[in-house]
Design a protein around this motif. Structure first.
Motif, short mmCIF file in Angstrom:
data_model
loop_
_atom_site.label_atom_id
_atom_site.label_comp_id
_atom_site.label_asym_id
_atom_site.label_seq_id
_atom_site.Cartn_x
_atom_site.Cartn_y
_atom_site.Cartn_z
N ARG A 308 0.81 -1.21 0.00
CA ARG A 308 0.00 0.00 0.00
C ARG A 308 0.84 1.26 0.00
O ARG A 308 0.48 2.27 -0.59
CB ARG A 308 -0.93 0.00 1.23
N ALA A 309 1.99 1.21 0.66
CA ALA A 309 2.85 2.39 0.77
C ALA A 309 3.72 2.58 -0.45
O ALA A 309 4.44 3.59 -0.54
CB ALA A 309 3.72 2.27 2.02
N GLY A 310 3.67 1.67 -1.40
CA GLY A 310 4.54 1.68 -2.57
C GLY A 310 5.23 0.34 -2.72
O GLY A 310 4.96 -0.60 -1.97
N VAL A 311 6.12 0.24 -3.68
CA VAL A 311 6.89 -0.99 -3.84
C VAL A 311 7.99 -1.01 -2.78
O VAL A 311 8.89 -0.17 -2.80
CB VAL A 311 7.50 -1.09 -5.25
N ARG A 312 7.88 -1.93 -1.84
CA ARG A 312 8.86 -2.04 -0.76
C ARG A 312 10.03 -2.89 -1.21
O ARG A 312 9.85 -4.04 -1.61
CB ARG A 312 8.23 -2.63 0.50
N LEU A 313 11.23 -2.33 -1.13
CA LEU A 313 12.46 -3.09 -1.36
C LEU A 313 13.03 -3.45 0.00
O LEU A 313 13.33 -2.56 0.80
CB LEU A 313 13.45 -2.27 -2.18
N THR A 314 13.17 -4.75 0.27
CA THR A 314 13.78 -5.20 1.52
C THR A 314 15.12 -5.84 1.21
O THR A 314 15.25 -6.61 0.25
CB THR A 314 12.89 -6.20 2.27
N THR A 315 16.11 -5.52 2.01
CA THR A 315 17.46 -6.04 1.79
C THR A 315 17.60 -7.43 2.39
O THR A 315 16.72 -7.92 3.11
CB THR A 315 18.51 -5.13 2.43
N GLY A 316 18.75 -8.03 2.13
CA GLY A 316 19.11 -9.27 2.81
C GLY A 316 19.53 -8.99 4.24
O GLY A 316 19.03 -8.05 4.87
N ALA A 317 20.44 -9.77 4.77
CA ALA A 317 20.83 -9.67 6.18
C ALA A 317 22.10 -8.85 6.36
O ALA A 317 23.01 -8.88 5.52
CB ALA A 317 21.03 -11.06 6.77
N GLU A 318 22.16 -8.12 7.48
CA GLU A 318 23.37 -7.43 7.90
C GLU A 318 23.72 -7.93 9.30
O GLU A 318 22.92 -7.79 10.23
CB GLU A 318 23.16 -5.91 7.93
N LEU A 319 24.89 -8.53 9.44
CA LEU A 319 25.36 -8.99 10.74
C LEU A 319 26.06 -7.82 11.42
O LEU A 319 27.17 -7.44 11.07
CB LEU A 319 26.31 -10.17 10.58
N ALA A 320 25.35 -7.22 12.38
CA ALA A 320 25.86 -6.03 13.05
C ALA A 320 25.23 -5.95 14.43
O ALA A 320 24.26 -6.65 14.73
CB ALA A 320 25.53 -4.77 12.24
N ASN A 321 25.78 -5.09 15.28
CA ASN A 321 25.17 -4.85 16.58
C ASN A 321 23.76 -4.31 16.39
O ASN A 321 23.52 -3.49 15.49
CB ASN A 321 26.00 -3.84 17.39
#
Length: 418
Positions: A308-321
């Motif tokens: 609804r908010a638009g085309v959502r681009l989600t990334t892969g994983a980031e191993l971080a704090n």
């Protein structure tokens, strides 16, 4: 609030998909339940995910073990996985055990245990969707796992077929022509895809959690927006101090996602937890173009979701704090590739969203009684699938808390397995 109003049967800490679903199931069982979170339901990790109820996700994400993949990860420029040395060091023990559990023998044991939980996903979401009146948010048309090379496509299909037969999954193999029929505006880089038929997609993930929370309140449940300041065992059960007052209950459920570890350590528990962070951004589509399905660019490692908010681009994983400042290079790299695949227009958000997935070293969530405290229950560590597994977790924990036989064997998910 009066003293009487602060006492309930059960306090649930955490109002993401998992916590809201647990609260709903417990209230449906006739308990008086208070749900506590510093934010409104569905506004943390559950807000920012890809919005897929992944019935097909029977195989958890293993840690890469082959030398070729590991050497590709080391330069830290991939879209699907990034890391920060400080985050790796902080979670070194949990990550090492994650790597160990990704070896063929332990992974073969973990797979059917994990799949037993995933098998309950859509069937447990269905009655909650109905109770919440949220059908308008949910599509049952499946999603596309897209490939760019025939080699990777065929390799993936060879693994998919036995998994589908073993766990009752439904999928379609789409060649280039069939893919274009489904999504005519994809670039020629896409040569084929797997259409997963069993999984459902959600146009507003945070909105679905909020709708479930309203269904919980309709059962008599209470939602309190407050920050937790202390958690202590008392003679009557549990006492939780918040910045909005004191709460008491006979039983307490810890469902605080990536923040669960903070409180577990204060209670003396040291479980192998770590986080995988992720980012998202919404985009417009260029005029005259469409994107009808959720599309994962499988060989690159990001997902596009027409929400609804638009085309959502989600990334892969980031191993971080968990609380480290955002690093937007991973999102930028994903966006650059995505623009070559789909006719994306302008960004719709002022700033990218950042969240953290709560993970365990054996890829399975922790669901069940606390080993050393009466009346304390755990429900966290769902990794990539908290949104998928919330209602199933709610049902199973409700059965356990009421002394019933759960729908599946819960021994693989108990905290004392570590």
């Amino acid at each position: 609030m009066s003293k009487e109003s602060d006492v309930s049967d059960t306090i649930v800490l955490g109002a993401g998909m998992v916590g809201v679903s647990i609260a709903y199931h417990l209230a449906k069982r006739g308990r008086s339940v208070v749900l506590v979170d510093r934010r409104e339901p569905g506004h943390e990790t559950s807000f920012g995910n890809a919005g897929i109820i992944q019935r097909e996700a029977v195989a958890p994400y293993p840690f890469p073990r082959d030398a070729k993949t590991l050497m590709q990860v080391v330069p830290n420029r991939r879209v699907d996985i990034r890391y920060r040395p400080t985050g790796m060091l902080e979670s070194a023990s949990a990550l090492f055990h994650y790597w160990q559990n990704s070896a063929p023998a332990p992974y073969a044991r973990i797979l059917p245990e994990y799949a037993s939980l995933i098998g309950l996903s859509t069937q447990e979401h269905a009655p909650m969707i109905a109770a919440a009146g949220a059908d308008a948010l949910v599509s049952r048309d499946g999603w596309l796992e897209l490939y760019r090379t025939h080699e990777a496509f065929e390799s993936r299909l060879a693994k998919v077929e036995p998994l589908a037969k073993r766990f009752g999954l439904t999928y379609e193999r789409l060649d280039r022509a069939a893919l274009v029929e489904q999504e005519p505006d994809l670039s020629q880089d896409a040569i084929g895809a797997i259409l997963w038929r069993d999984s459902w997609t959600v146009a507003d993930p945070g909105g679905l959690v909020a709708a479930y929370a309203e269904a919980f309140k309709a059962l008599g449940g209470r939602v309190i927006k407050a920050s937790v300041e202390s958690v202590e065992q008392s003679a009557e059960g549990w006492q939780v101090e918040t910045d909005a007052g004191s709460l008491e209950a006979a039983e307490l459920v810890m469902a605080m996602g990536p923040w669960s570890g903070d409180w577990l350590s204060r209670l003396g528990y040291r479980l192998p937890l770590f986080v995988k962070r992720g980012y998202h951004m919404h985009y417009a589509l260029k005029e005259g173009h469409t994107l009808k399905h959720w599309v994962m660019d499988a060989e690159v490692g990001y997902l596009l979701a027409p929400m609804r908010a638009g085309v959502r681009l989600t990334t892969g994983a980031e191993l971080a704090n968990r609380d480290a400042p955002p690093d937007l290079d991973q999102l930028g790299a994903a966006e650059a590739v995505a623009r070559q695949l789909v006719p994306l227009g302008e960004r719709r958000d002022e700033t990218p969203w950042k969240g953290a997935r709560p993970c365990t070293s054996d890829m399975k969530p922790v669901i069940g009684p606390a080993p050393s405290h009466k009346g304390l229950w755990f429900a966290f560590g769902h990794g990539h699938q908290g949104f998928t597994l919330g209602p199933a977790t709610g049902r199973l924990l409700g059965e356990m808390m009421d002394g019933e036989s759960p729908a599946i064997d819960m021994a693989p998910f108990r905290a004392d397995r570590f």
